[in-house]
Design an enzyme around this catalytic site. Structure first.
Site, PDB file in Angstrom:
ATOM      1  N   ASP A 141       0.835  -1.209  -0.043  1.00 32.54           N
ATOM      2  CA  ASP A 141       0.005   0.020   0.019  1.00 32.54           C
ATOM      3  C   ASP A 141       0.916   1.094  -0.095  1.00 32.54           C
ATOM      4  OD1 ASP A 141      -2.538  -1.342  -0.021  1.00 32.54           O
ATOM      5  OD2 ASP A 141      -2.611  -1.449   2.435  1.00 32.54           O
ATOM      6  N   ASP A 158      -6.794  -1.404  -4.854  1.00 33.06           N
ATOM      7  CA  ASP A 158      -8.181  -1.082  -3.625  1.00 33.06           C
ATOM      8  C   ASP A 158      -8.855  -0.121  -4.476  1.00 33.06           C
ATOM      9  OD1 ASP A 158      -6.699  -2.737  -1.725  1.00 33.06           O
ATOM     10  OD2 ASP A 158      -5.685  -0.984  -0.946  1.00 33.06           O
TER      11      ASP A 158
END
Length: 150
Positions: A111, A125
């Site tokens: 991330d 995402d």
């Protein structure tokens, strides 16, 4: 654009951006893009969205495989004239495949998009969230698409 091309494009762009972050940064390093608004922050997430259920890699891998299999099954069943619906599922498919690839290779998801007021996330995402939001819209407001799958 073909549903498969869109899913592949989401996957490739997601993996490329994560590669840039992995090779150019160390975990927890943060680089301001727009001070006090947007940062690139390298996080190794062993959980799901918002880092919930940390360390459940086997569980999330299994769930991801089942979701991907279901998405592929339904994309094949959607009539060609329902292009928008196919594209929506392709966004989710490409994002799910991108995060699954990370889990299988590293045991975590990379991330890096950090707005500081929201948990750090990635492009996969984003594709999943956009796809699910559009899917909810279709289910609520365009029920004839859902009936075409029966």
């Amino acid at each position: 654009m073909s549903a498969w091309i869109l899913a592949a494009a989401v996957f490739i762009i997601d993996q490329f951006t994560k590669y840039i972050v992995r090779v150019g940064m160390v975990p927890h390093q943060s680089i301001p893009v727009i001070k006090d608004i947007l940062y690139i922050t390298y996080i190794q997430n062993t959980g799901a969205a918002f880092s919930i259920l940390q360390g459940r890699v086997i569980f999330f891998t299994t769930v991801s495989l089942m979701v991907i299999a279901a998405l592929i099954f339904y994309i094949f069943r959607i009539p060609p004239e329902k292009r928008f619906f196919r594209m929506v599922l392709s966004l989710i498919l490409g994002g799910a495949a991108g995060n699954l690839a990370d889990r299988l290779r590293f045991g975590y998801v990379v991330d890096f998009i950090d707005f500081r007021v929201w948990p750090v996330f990635n492009l996969a995402d984003s594709a999943i969230v956009i796809g699910v939001a559009l899917l909810a819209y279709i289910i609520i407001f365009d029920s004839h698409i859902m009936k075409s799958l029966e």
